[in-house]
Design an enzyme around this catalytic site. Structure first.
Site, mmCIF file in Angstrom:
data_model
loop_
_atom_site.group_PDB
_atom_site.id
_atom_site.type_symbol
_atom_site.label_atom_id
_atom_site.label_comp_id
_atom_site.label_asym_id
_atom_site.label_seq_id
_atom_site.Cartn_x
_atom_site.Cartn_y
_atom_site.Cartn_z
ATOM 1 N N ALA A 58 0.758 -1.237 0.041
ATOM 2 C CA ALA A 58 0.039 0.092 0.152
ATOM 3 C C ALA A 58 1.104 1.212 -0.161
ATOM 4 C CB ALA A 58 -0.900 0.053 1.154
ATOM 5 N N GLY A 117 0.562 -4.919 0.891
ATOM 6 C CA GLY A 117 -0.619 -5.011 0.214
ATOM 7 C C GLY A 117 -0.425 -5.504 -1.141
ATOM 8 N N GLU A 169 -0.786 -9.200 -0.644
ATOM 9 C CA GLU A 169 -2.037 -9.550 -0.321
ATOM 10 C C GLU A 169 -2.884 -9.315 -1.684
ATOM 11 O OE1 GLU A 169 -2.228 -6.350 2.634
ATOM 12 O OE2 GLU A 169 -2.738 -7.910 4.222
ATOM 13 N N GLU A 206 4.457 -4.958 7.168
ATOM 14 C CA GLU A 206 3.854 -4.169 7.956
ATOM 15 C C GLU A 206 4.283 -3.835 9.114
ATOM 16 O OE1 GLU A 206 2.327 -6.431 6.008
ATOM 17 O OE2 GLU A 206 0.774 -5.538 4.832
HETATM 18 C C1 HXC Z 1 5.164 4.321 -1.384
HETATM 19 C C2 HXC Z 1 6.870 3.518 -2.080
HETATM 20 C C3 HXC Z 1 6.542 2.020 -1.546
HETATM 21 C C4 HXC Z 1 5.468 2.136 -0.705
HETATM 22 C C5 HXC Z 1 8.744 1.951 -2.525
HETATM 23 N N1 HXC Z 1 8.144 3.299 -2.730
HETATM 24 N N2 HXC Z 1 7.524 1.323 -1.712
HETATM 25 N N3 HXC Z 1 6.437 4.407 -1.797
HETATM 26 N N4 HXC Z 1 4.805 3.238 -0.904
HETATM 27 N N5 HXC Z 1 4.951 0.916 -0.142
HETATM 28 C C6 HXC Z 1 8.938 4.275 -3.453
HETATM 29 C C7 HXC Z 1 10.163 4.697 -2.578
HETATM 30 O O1 HXC Z 1 9.679 5.597 -1.385
HETATM 31 C C8 HXC Z 1 11.019 5.258 -3.571
HETATM 32 O O2 HXC Z 1 10.439 6.518 -4.056
HETATM 33 C C9 HXC Z 1 10.770 4.385 -4.950
HETATM 34 O O3 HXC Z 1 9.489 3.661 -4.700
HETATM 35 C C10 HXC Z 1 11.787 3.456 -5.023
HETATM 36 O O4 HXC Z 1 11.867 2.756 -3.839
HETATM 37 P P1 HXC Z 1 13.570 2.513 -3.138
HETATM 38 O O5 HXC Z 1 13.180 2.202 -1.776
HETATM 39 O O6 HXC Z 1 14.176 3.379 -3.424
HETATM 40 O O7 HXC Z 1 13.841 1.105 -3.984
HETATM 41 P P2 HXC Z 1 14.754 -0.130 -3.449
HETATM 42 O O8 HXC Z 1 16.025 0.649 -2.535
HETATM 43 O O9 HXC Z 1 15.098 -1.059 -4.525
HETATM 44 O O10 HXC Z 1 13.968 -0.855 -2.094
HETATM 45 C C11 HXC Z 1 12.661 -1.645 -2.402
HETATM 46 C C12 HXC Z 1 11.805 -1.955 -1.295
HETATM 47 C C13 HXC Z 1 11.392 -0.730 -0.445
HETATM 48 C C14 HXC Z 1 12.631 -2.991 -0.457
HETATM 49 C C15 HXC Z 1 10.676 -2.782 -1.793
HETATM 50 O O11 HXC Z 1 11.010 0.484 -1.431
HETATM 51 C C16 HXC Z 1 10.665 -1.016 0.620
HETATM 52 O O12 HXC Z 1 10.952 -1.480 1.410
HETATM 53 N N6 HXC Z 1 9.200 -0.358 0.206
HETATM 54 C C17 HXC Z 1 8.362 -0.412 1.285
HETATM 55 C C18 HXC Z 1 7.929 -1.885 1.502
HETATM 56 C C19 HXC Z 1 6.712 -1.954 2.532
HETATM 57 O O13 HXC Z 1 6.775 -1.686 3.596
HETATM 58 N N7 HXC Z 1 5.641 -2.470 1.969
HETATM 59 C C20 HXC Z 1 4.491 -2.502 2.997
HETATM 60 C C21 HXC Z 1 3.834 -1.279 3.001
HETATM 61 S S1 HXC Z 1 2.257 -1.406 4.069
HETATM 62 P P3 HXC Z 1 11.308 7.647 -3.916
HETATM 63 O O14 HXC Z 1 10.565 9.055 -4.290
HETATM 64 O O15 HXC Z 1 12.242 7.910 -2.709
HETATM 65 O O16 HXC Z 1 12.368 7.434 -5.168
HETATM 66 C C22 HXC Z 1 1.132 -1.973 3.466
HETATM 67 C C23 HXC Z 1 -0.084 -2.135 4.173
HETATM 68 C C24 HXC Z 1 -0.952 -3.238 3.628
HETATM 69 O O17 HXC Z 1 1.245 -2.440 2.232
HETATM 70 C C25 HXC Z 1 -2.301 -3.463 4.608
HETATM 71 C C26 HXC Z 1 -3.353 -2.620 3.803
HETATM 72 C C27 HXC Z 1 -3.474 -2.831 2.482
#
Ligand code: HXC
Length: 257
Positions: free
Chosen positions: A65, A108, A111, A131
């Site tokens: 998400a 998400g 999911e 999460e």
């Molecule tokens: C918003 C995101 C994002 C996310 C990545 N980006 N994941 N933006 N929401 N979930 C954005 C980053 O901010 C970044 O933007 C760009 O995408 C590239 O990501 P990087 O982190 O620079 O890439 P990398 O170093 O290759 O790392 C990849 C990654 C990491 C390991 C996947 O991006 C990451 O950990 N993302 C978050 C994963 C996460 O926690 N997901 C769960 C979310 S909570 P900029 O602008 O900085 O370039 C969730 C809740 C679900 O999903 C429950 C209800 C649906």
């Protein structure tokens, strides 16, 4: 129809939907999920479409998400707006839906992949429910569908530590149905969808309904449900055609009747 966050393409009787927010690794914001719900509702009504493939980019199916969108939410906003309630459009879609996952399928993203009927993964796929690292828990089925798919031990491990599992581990655990080389991913998924779409539509939809039902009800009720659907298919022309074709040693010509 064109979308801001999705690409769509029709290949034969299959619709290929590609999540397309590459700069955010396909983070699932409200626009994207509303567009996905919209396109699925169109395909559900479209007789020309027999199955759908949902995919992302090579680097990410979806990294979760959209954290930037969620960041400022408070409890009342989340509750009153039924935050992510609209995501149910994916799990209630009635035609077969295959997830073709390459790269990250996190939070998400994992999911949504699990809301699909099965997951074909590229050898680069990585699944996880991170999460907990953000101070929340899975909110779109991660604690429930993942547990049913991989069992308690691995689900607890993933949900509590936030670690990722690679494609091989995900296949061993039963989360994905097949692993293919990254460059074959889309073709393999579309071919599977095309095969499904070649079978009688009602039988296909009932098969999906019956398997899905097994996650909802007791074995006795599930078996009763299956038996009713099974009997009902003998009322179709395509059952007569399929069996006649087998006996006559020819290819069936199904008419979706
Ligand atoms: C918003 C995101 C994002 C996310 C990545 N980006 N994941 N933006 N929401 N979930 C954005 C980053 O901010 C970044 O933007 C760009 O995408 C590239 O990501 P990087 O982190 O620079 O890439 P990398 O170093 O290759 O790392 C990849 C990654 C990491 C390991 C996947 O991006 C990451 O950990 N993302 C978050 C994963 C996460 O926690 N997901 C769960 C979310 S909570 P900029 O602008 O900085 O370039 C969730 C809740 C679900 O999903 C429950 C209800 C649906």
């Amino acid at each position: 129809k064109s979308y801001e966050t999705l690409l769509t393409e029709i290949r034969g009787s299959v619709a290929l939907v590609t999540l397309n927010r590459p700069k955010a690794l396909n983070a699932l914001n409200s626009t994207l999920m509303a567009e996905l719900a919209d396109v699925l509702s169109l395909y559900e009504k479209d007789d020309a479409i027999g199955a759908v493939v949902l995919t992302g980019s090579e680097k990410a199916f979806a990294a979760g998400a959209d954290i930037k969108e969620m960041q400022g939410l408070d409890f009342v906003d989340a509750y009153v707006s039924d935050f992510i309630g609209g995501w149910d459009a994916v799990s209630t879609f009635r035609k077969p839906l295959i997830a073709a996952v390459s790269g990250f399928a996190l939070g998400g993203g994992c999911e949504v992949a699990m809301m699909c009927d099965f997951i074909i993964a590229s050898d680069t796929a990585k699944f996880g429910q991170p999460e907990i690292t953000l101070g929340i828990i899975p909110g779109a089925g991660g604690s429930q569908r993942l547990t049913r798919a991989v069992g308690k031990a691995k689900a607890m491990d993933l949900v509590l530590t936030g670690r990722m599992m690679d494609a091989a581990e995900a296949e061993r655990a039963g989360l994905v149905s097949r692993i293919v080389p990254a460059e074959r991913l889309i073709d393999e998924a579309v071919e599977a969808a095309q095969k499904i779409a070649s079978f009688p539509r009602a039988a296909v939809m009932m098969a999906k309904e019956a398997v899905s039902r097994s996650f909802e009800v007791t074995l006795t009720e599930g078996l009763r449900f299956e038996r009713r659907l099974f009997h009902s298919l003998f009322a179709t022309e395509d059952q007569k055609e399929g069996m006649a074709a087998f006996v006559e040693k020819r290819k069936p010509a199904f008419r979706n009747r």
